[in-house]
Design a protein around this motif. Structure first.
Motif, mmCIF file in Angstrom:
data_model
loop_
_atom_site.group_PDB
_atom_site.id
_atom_site.type_symbol
_atom_site.label_atom_id
_atom_site.label_comp_id
_atom_site.label_asym_id
_atom_site.label_seq_id
_atom_site.Cartn_x
_atom_site.Cartn_y
_atom_site.Cartn_z
ATOM 1 N N GLU A 10 0.673 -1.062 0.064
ATOM 2 C CA GLU A 10 -0.134 0.172 -0.053
ATOM 3 C C GLU A 10 0.893 1.235 0.126
ATOM 4 O O GLU A 10 0.352 2.171 -0.635
ATOM 5 C CB GLU A 10 -0.834 0.053 1.061
ATOM 6 N N GLN A 11 2.108 1.130 0.541
ATOM 7 C CA GLN A 11 2.961 2.374 0.689
ATOM 8 C C GLN A 11 3.489 2.919 -0.416
ATOM 9 O O GLN A 11 3.516 3.973 -1.057
ATOM 10 C CB GLN A 11 4.044 2.138 1.894
ATOM 11 N N THR A 12 3.923 1.602 -1.285
ATOM 12 C CA THR A 12 4.539 1.957 -2.870
ATOM 13 C C THR A 12 3.339 2.350 -3.477
ATOM 14 O O THR A 12 3.615 3.272 -4.473
ATOM 15 C CB THR A 12 5.219 0.470 -3.158
ATOM 16 N N TYR A 13 2.251 1.786 -3.561
ATOM 17 C CA TYR A 13 1.175 2.248 -4.450
ATOM 18 C C TYR A 13 0.799 3.613 -4.150
ATOM 19 O O TYR A 13 0.705 4.547 -5.074
ATOM 20 C CB TYR A 13 -0.146 1.401 -3.975
ATOM 21 N N GLN A 14 0.804 4.120 -2.805
ATOM 22 C CA GLN A 14 0.456 5.438 -2.474
ATOM 23 C C GLN A 14 1.554 6.374 -3.130
ATOM 24 O O GLN A 14 0.968 7.502 -3.545
ATOM 25 C CB GLN A 14 0.350 5.518 -0.977
ATOM 26 N N THR A 15 2.507 5.923 -2.851
ATOM 27 C CA THR A 15 4.010 6.714 -3.597
ATOM 28 C C THR A 15 3.830 6.861 -4.931
ATOM 29 O O THR A 15 4.228 7.898 -5.334
ATOM 30 C CB THR A 15 5.049 6.132 -2.942
ATOM 31 N N ASN B 260 13.335 -4.548 -1.612
ATOM 32 C CA ASN B 260 11.919 -4.398 -2.071
ATOM 33 C C ASN B 260 11.108 -4.882 -0.920
ATOM 34 O O ASN B 260 9.802 -4.214 -0.966
ATOM 35 C CB ASN B 260 11.587 -5.571 -3.203
ATOM 36 N N ASP B 261 11.447 -5.426 0.110
ATOM 37 C CA ASP B 261 10.597 -5.800 1.273
ATOM 38 C C ASP B 261 10.485 -4.701 2.305
ATOM 39 O O ASP B 261 9.909 -4.629 3.335
ATOM 40 C CB ASP B 261 10.996 -6.976 1.943
ATOM 41 N N GLU B 262 11.607 -3.476 2.032
ATOM 42 C CA GLU B 262 11.348 -2.472 2.993
ATOM 43 C C GLU B 262 10.800 -1.277 2.042
ATOM 44 O O GLU B 262 11.164 0.062 2.601
ATOM 45 C CB GLU B 262 12.945 -2.005 3.400
ATOM 46 N N ASP B 263 10.121 -1.523 1.085
ATOM 47 C CA ASP B 263 9.622 -0.556 0.313
ATOM 48 C C ASP B 263 10.454 0.393 -0.278
ATOM 49 O O ASP B 263 10.534 1.674 -0.335
ATOM 50 C CB ASP B 263 8.418 0.115 1.091
ATOM 51 N N GLY B 264 11.611 -0.174 -0.897
ATOM 52 C CA GLY B 264 12.820 0.886 -1.254
ATOM 53 C C GLY B 264 12.589 1.661 -2.456
ATOM 54 O O GLY B 264 12.784 2.648 -2.638
ATOM 55 N N ALA B 265 11.558 0.912 -3.422
ATOM 56 C CA ALA B 265 11.324 1.658 -4.561
ATOM 57 C C ALA B 265 10.469 3.047 -3.994
ATOM 58 O O ALA B 265 10.758 4.097 -4.582
ATOM 59 C CB ALA B 265 10.411 0.978 -5.455
ATOM 60 N N ALA B 266 9.593 2.796 -3.058
ATOM 61 C CA ALA B 266 8.924 3.941 -2.681
ATOM 62 C C ALA B 266 9.537 5.058 -1.953
ATOM 63 O O ALA B 266 9.636 6.139 -1.960
ATOM 64 C CB ALA B 266 7.655 3.540 -1.687
#
Length: 294
Positions: A22-27, A272-278
């Motif tokens: 959800e965090q990545t999607y929102q970002t 990627n499991d730490e929302d690195g892209a976001a």
């Protein structure tokens, strides 16, 4: 200033559960609202990529098949670069020397070349990489595996492939060990006109030499009026290497990236499991990318 972000899916946008957080999607939505154009750049074909993200609707451009297809925000196909069928016989002849198997990939369907009936077992061996820690039974019952199985069809010879008369965008080779793949890789590099990449230690992905992520993004962004220095790319595996060698303004490696990607990157974010892209996308939005510069 970054005006375009192009991100890989597996190992980058997607976490170990093979979904977007959800965090990545929102970002992604935040950077788009901030005026940054967003693009998916994946080795998957469009049906597989869009289905994986069906619960997270995105208004974005698509580079799929590792660069063999370019689609706009409406999913309309703008460009395709299929492989030259003349190279298939040489590819098959080489791979037959090893304990490995071949998938010919086209949009919405993968064609497995094997005389055996054990297609499900071959796919299970391959899928164990995506589901570390899961039992075979859990993998077989998963939606992802069933989706993969549904898109497969088996052929026993290249002649059957010729008869189908369909464009092939990628040849996927899977072996049991990385040592075998390295031997096959050496042989594949001798074939003119193809690009050789990899997503895992025991697979190869072959495309036309012009059908690579970096080349595809460069061509498309140029047509849209963007400059290379305005583009940021995110990736983790060897099939992302062309993006890191294309001279874009920011090449960001995931914390879980292959060592060659880490070496080629100008920036390194979290895993990627730490929302690195976001994390990296938000820094780009706030003009703070230097915080993760190598």
């Amino acid at each position: 200033m970054i005006k375009v972000i192009a991100a890989d899916m597996d190992g980058t946008l997607l976490n170990s559960g093979h979904t977007i957080s959800e965090q990545t999607y929102q970002t992604i939505q935040d950077v788009q609202q901030g005026g940054i154009r967003f693009m998916i750049a994946t080795g998957r074909d469009y049906p597989s990529a869009s289905d994986t993200l069906k619960n997270f609707p995105l208004d974005c451009d698509w580079v799929t098949g590792s660069g063999a297809e370019i689609r706009n925000r409406d999913g309309e196909l703008l460009q395709t670069i299929p492989m030259d069928p003349k190279c298939f016989e040489q590819i098959v002849s080489c791979v037959e020397k090893f304990p490995a198997y071949i998938r010919f990939c086209t949009t919405g369907k993968d064609i497995v070349l094997t005389e055996e009936e054990d297609l499900e077992q071959k796919l299970l061996e391959e899928s164990r990489l995506f589901f570390p820690g899961n039992t075979d039974e859990e993998i077989l019952e998963s939606d992802q595996f069933q989706q993969l199985l549904r898109r497969m069809c088996r052929i026993g010879s290249l002649e059957e492939l010729w008869e189908m008369k369909i464009p092939i965008y990628k040849v996927f080779i899977n072996a049991k060990t990385g040592e075998i793949i390295q031997e096959i890789w050496k042989e594949m590099e001798k074939i003119p006109g193809i690009a050789v990449a990899s997503s895992f230690f025991n697979n190869l992905e072959l495309t036309d030499e012009k059908a690579q992520k970096g080349h595809a993004i460069s061509r498309y962004m140029e047509k849209l009026g963007y400059r290379k220095e305005e583009v940021m790319v995110l990736g983790d595996s060897l099939n992302d290497l062309s993006m890191f060698q294309a001279g874009f303004g920011a090449a960001v490696a995931m914390g879980n990236a292959h060592e060659k990607i880490l070496e080629a990157a100008g920036y390194i974010t979290k895993t990627n499991d730490e929302d690195g892209a976001a994390f990296a996308m938000r820094l780009a939005l706030e003009n703070r990318l230097d915080e993760i510069k190598k």
